[in-house]
Structures are given as structure tokens and as C-alpha cells.
Design a protein around this motif. Structure first.
Motif, PDB file in Angstrom:
ATOM      1  N   ALA A 119       0.830  -1.208   0.000  1.00 16.86           N
ATOM      2  CA  ALA A 119       0.000   0.000   0.000  1.00 16.86           C
ATOM      3  C   ALA A 119       0.864   1.258   0.000  1.00 16.86           C
ATOM      4  O   ALA A 119       0.460   2.297  -0.550  1.00 16.86           O
ATOM      5  CB  ALA A 119      -0.931  -0.004   1.206  1.00 16.86           C
ATOM      6  N   LEU A 173       1.435   2.997  -3.310  1.00 11.80           N
ATOM      7  CA  LEU A 173       0.358   3.864  -3.784  1.00 11.80           C
ATOM      8  C   LEU A 173       0.335   5.184  -3.021  1.00 11.80           C
ATOM      9  O   LEU A 173       0.102   6.248  -3.607  1.00 11.80           O
ATOM     10  CB  LEU A 173      -0.986   3.150  -3.640  1.00 11.80           C
ATOM     11  CG  LEU A 173      -1.145   1.848  -4.431  1.00 11.80           C
ATOM     12  CD1 LEU A 173      -2.484   1.202  -4.105  1.00 11.80           C
ATOM     13  CD2 LEU A 173      -1.030   2.098  -5.928  1.00 11.80           C
ATOM     14  N   LEU A 229      -3.190   6.909  -4.387  1.00 15.76           N
ATOM     15  CA  LEU A 229      -4.302   6.343  -3.618  1.00 15.76           C
ATOM     16  C   LEU A 229      -5.487   7.301  -3.609  1.00 15.76           C
ATOM     17  O   LEU A 229      -5.308   8.522  -3.528  1.00 15.76           O
ATOM     18  CB  LEU A 229      -3.847   6.067  -2.181  1.00 15.76           C
ATOM     19  CG  LEU A 229      -4.811   5.302  -1.281  1.00 15.76           C
ATOM     20  CD1 LEU A 229      -5.025   3.889  -1.800  1.00 15.76           C
ATOM     21  CD2 LEU A 229      -4.266   5.260   0.156  1.00 15.76           C
ATOM     22  N   ARG A 230      -6.680   6.737  -3.674  1.00 14.10           N
ATOM     23  CA  ARG A 230      -7.897   7.560  -3.599  1.00 14.10           C
ATOM     24  C   ARG A 230      -7.827   8.432  -2.338  1.00 14.10           C
ATOM     25  O   ARG A 230      -7.484   7.939  -1.255  1.00 14.10           O
ATOM     26  CB  ARG A 230      -9.138   6.682  -3.542  1.00 14.10           C
ATOM     27  CG  ARG A 230      -9.392   5.891  -4.809  1.00 14.10           C
ATOM     28  CD  ARG A 230     -10.572   4.933  -4.630  1.00 14.10           C
ATOM     29  NE  ARG A 230     -11.820   5.669  -4.500  1.00 14.10           N
ATOM     30  CZ  ARG A 230     -12.656   5.931  -5.516  1.00 14.10           C
ATOM     31  NH1 ARG A 230     -12.355   5.516  -6.737  1.00 14.10           N
ATOM     32  NH2 ARG A 230     -13.759   6.589  -5.317  1.00 14.10           N
ATOM     33  N   LEU A 271      -9.268   7.339   1.088  1.00 15.49           N
ATOM     34  CA  LEU A 271      -8.764   6.119   1.721  1.00 15.49           C
ATOM     35  C   LEU A 271      -7.519   6.399   2.549  1.00 15.49           C
ATOM     36  O   LEU A 271      -6.669   7.206   2.169  1.00 15.49           O
ATOM     37  CB  LEU A 271      -8.408   5.075   0.658  1.00 15.49           C
ATOM     38  CG  LEU A 271      -9.536   4.425  -0.124  1.00 15.49           C
ATOM     39  CD1 LEU A 271      -8.960   3.453  -1.149  1.00 15.49           C
ATOM     40  CD2 LEU A 271     -10.513   3.704   0.798  1.00 15.49           C
ATOM     41  N   ALA A 329      -4.011   4.635   4.381  1.00 19.06           N
ATOM     42  CA  ALA A 329      -3.088   3.559   4.043  1.00 19.06           C
ATOM     43  C   ALA A 329      -3.561   2.236   4.643  1.00 19.06           C
ATOM     44  O   ALA A 329      -3.438   1.175   4.013  1.00 19.06           O
ATOM     45  CB  ALA A 329      -1.681   3.897   4.536  1.00 19.06           C
ATOM     46  N   GLN A 359      -6.647   1.354   5.198  1.00 25.53           N
ATOM     47  CA  GLN A 359      -7.776   0.864   4.404  1.00 25.53           C
ATOM     48  C   GLN A 359      -7.299   0.247   3.093  1.00 25.53           C
ATOM     49  O   GLN A 359      -7.842  -0.771   2.647  1.00 25.53           O
ATOM     50  CB  GLN A 359      -8.756   2.019   4.143  1.00 25.53           C
ATOM     51  CG  GLN A 359      -9.542   2.432   5.374  1.00 25.53           C
ATOM     52  CD  GLN A 359     -10.358   3.687   5.153  1.00 25.53           C
ATOM     53  OE1 GLN A 359      -9.982   4.571   4.368  1.00 25.53           O
ATOM     54  NE2 GLN A 359     -11.493   3.798   5.852  1.00 25.53           N
ATOM     55  N   ALA A 360      -6.285   0.841   2.493  1.00 26.38           N
ATOM     56  CA  ALA A 360      -5.709   0.253   1.285  1.00 26.38           C
ATOM     57  C   ALA A 360      -5.125  -1.116   1.584  1.00 26.38           C
ATOM     58  O   ALA A 360      -5.299  -2.065   0.810  1.00 26.38           O
ATOM     59  CB  ALA A 360      -4.635   1.177   0.713  1.00 26.38           C
ATOM     60  N   ARG A 361      -4.462  -1.228   2.725  1.00 27.55           N
ATOM     61  CA  ARG A 361      -3.946  -2.535   3.145  1.00 27.55           C
ATOM     62  C   ARG A 361      -5.072  -3.548   3.288  1.00 27.55           C
ATOM     63  O   ARG A 361      -4.954  -4.694   2.830  1.00 27.55           O
ATOM     64  CB  ARG A 361      -3.220  -2.377   4.490  1.00 27.55           C
ATOM     65  CG  ARG A 361      -2.755  -3.690   5.132  1.00 27.55           C
ATOM     66  CD  ARG A 361      -2.665  -3.543   6.636  1.00 27.55           C
ATOM     67  NE  ARG A 361      -3.967  -3.237   7.230  1.00 27.55           N
ATOM     68  CZ  ARG A 361      -4.127  -2.632   8.396  1.00 27.55           C
ATOM     69  NH1 ARG A 361      -3.078  -2.233   9.100  1.00 27.55           N
ATOM     70  NH2 ARG A 361      -5.353  -2.414   8.875  1.00 27.55           N
ATOM     71  N   LEU A 380      -9.196  -3.731  -8.157  1.00 29.82           N
ATOM     72  CA  LEU A 380      -8.185  -2.945  -7.473  1.00 29.82           C
ATOM     73  C   LEU A 380      -8.091  -1.526  -8.029  1.00 29.82           C
ATOM     74  O   LEU A 380      -7.929  -0.559  -7.265  1.00 29.82           O
ATOM     75  CB  LEU A 380      -6.827  -3.636  -7.562  1.00 29.82           C
ATOM     76  CG  LEU A 380      -6.684  -4.958  -6.794  1.00 29.82           C
ATOM     77  CD1 LEU A 380      -5.314  -5.556  -7.019  1.00 29.82           C
ATOM     78  CD2 LEU A 380      -6.942  -4.767  -5.300  1.00 29.82           C
ATOM     79  N   LEU A 424      -8.866   1.369  -5.392  1.00 27.42           N
ATOM     80  CA  LEU A 424      -7.679   1.990  -4.812  1.00 27.42           C
ATOM     81  C   LEU A 424      -7.219   3.281  -5.475  1.00 27.42           C
ATOM     82  O   LEU A 424      -6.715   4.181  -4.796  1.00 27.42           O
ATOM     83  CB  LEU A 424      -6.511   0.999  -4.841  1.00 27.42           C
ATOM     84  CG  LEU A 424      -6.645  -0.249  -3.968  1.00 27.42           C
ATOM     85  CD1 LEU A 424      -5.503  -1.207  -4.268  1.00 27.42           C
ATOM     86  CD2 LEU A 424      -6.666   0.121  -2.501  1.00 27.42           C
TER      87      LEU A 424
END
Length: 211
Positions: free
Chosen positions: A153, A156, A162-163, A166, A168, A170-172, A205, A209
Motif C-alpha cells: 500500500a 500507492l 491512492l484515492r 482512503l 493507508a 484501508q488500502a492494506r 483494485l 484503490l
């Protein structure tokens, strides 16, 4: 170098090669048994017989059924390439020119590794319900997976891809879900081809993401 020193070095390398081959045979035999018969129904004696070694040799090398399954899991994570999948994943992530290219790369790696690792993860998760050693193994696997997906993550986050809504973490969590749950659901149970699944995973994804 004397003839005796040459012979000693040859003997040592030969023993190491033999030990490696024996370990590979045991892991291959254990994987086949566990996935065919389940964790509780499989015995060390059966695995030893399949691998052509003694039961004592298996216990000495792996300690227990949980130790064997952990070795199977670790081997699966290496993928099918000539170098460990983790190394190839990081190299591809570093070299990816765009976030989309990075996700395409991760998707290819995920399909390669999931084909080997997903059945083992399901095996451990089922066994963990009733076996304390398997439960401890599942905890270690989940902790290691979370650490790895935190690492992924960060690519990104650091790249500004990354959006914005979000975190980090949450990306994980999204990466953890995608790499643990989606392959068995679509490929093993629903019968999707690896290629169809790879395209779905990439689109999921990218949507979940990326900005």
C-alpha cells in the motif's frame, strides 16, 4: 588445495544437495496429502512414506504437522519463477511507469502465488478452528500478510496514487481481502479461468484503490 580438502568440499556440497532434495520431496508429499485428505486426517507417517524417508526425518526437519504446513505455505509464497515472488513483486512495483501498470503487475503476481497459496490458506483456516498449533500458524500467516500488504500500500501512498478518501490502512485491508478471498471464490468455486480472474482483480483494485 589438497585432494583431501577437495573431497571434503565435494562431500559437503553433495550432502547439502541431498538434504535439499529430501526437503523438497517431503514438502511436495505433504502438500499433496494435506490438500487431498485434510489437516486432521493426514499423518506424518503417511507423508514420510510418500516422500521415501523415515518418520523421524520428517519430525527432525519440521517438528509437527503445523511445521510442515508452514513450510508448504512459505514455499507457495515463492511462486513459480526462478526467484521469490516477493522479490519480483518489488522489482516490478519499482519499475512500473504508472499506477495502472503497477496494479497490472500486482495482479499477475497475485494470480501466480494464489494458485499455490490459496488452497494452503484455506487448509490452515479450517484446521485453526480446532487445532491450537494451526491457530497459532494462522495468526503468524495473517500478521505476515498484513505486514506485506502495508508494504504494498505504501507504493500507492508514496506515489500519490491512492484515492484521497482512503487511508493507508484501508488500502492494506482492501489488498488483504483481494488476495485472500477472491481467488478461491472465483477460480476454485465459480470456475473462472485464471485469465478471467486476473482481469477482474485488476478492475477491482483499480476501482477500489486508485484516484
Amino acid at each position: 588445495m589438497t585432494a583431501r580438502e577437495v573431497k571434503r568440499r565435494y562431500d559437503a556440497s553433495g550432502r547439502r544437495a541431498a538434504a535439499h532434495d529430501r526437503r523438497v520431496r517431503i514438502i511436495d508429499a505433504a502438500r499433496a496429502r494435506f490438500l487431498a485428505e485434510g489437516y486432521h486426517a493426514t499423518t506424518i507417517a503417511e507423508i514420510a512414506a510418500d516422500a521415501g524417508v523415515s518418520t523421524e526425518t520428517v519430525y527432525k526437519a519440521f517438528g509437527s504437522r503445523a511445521g510442515l504446513v508452514e513450510a508448504i505455505w512459505t514455499t507457495a509464497l515463492e511462486g513459480e519463477g526462478d526467484r521469490p515472488a516477493e522479490v519480483r513483486s518489488d522489482e516490478g512495483a519499482t519499475d512500473a511507469p504508472t499506477a495502472e501498470a503497477l496494479l497490472r503487475h500486482w495482479t499477475r503476481m497475485a494470480v501466480e502465488v494464489s494458485a499455490l497459496a490459496a488452497p494452503v490458506y484455506q487448509l490452515v483456516r479450517t484446521a485453526a478452528v480446532t487445532d491450537p498449533q494451526a491457530a497459532h500458524l494462522l495468526e503468524r500467516i495473517d500478521a505476515t500478510r498484513a505486514e506485506r500488504m502495508t508494504h504494498n500500500a505504501a507504493y500507492l501512498v508514496d506515489g500519490g496514487n491512492l484515492r484521497p478518501e482512503l487511508t493507508a490502512d484501508q488500502a492494506r485491508d482492501i489488498l488483504l481481502f483481494a488476495t485472500a478471498e477472491m481467488y478461491p471464490a472465483f477460480v476454485d468455486r465459480a470456475g473462472w479461468s485464471p485469465e478471467e480472474y486476473a482481469d477482474l482483480l485488476y478492475r477491482f483494485l483499480r476501482s477500489a484503490l486508485l484516484r
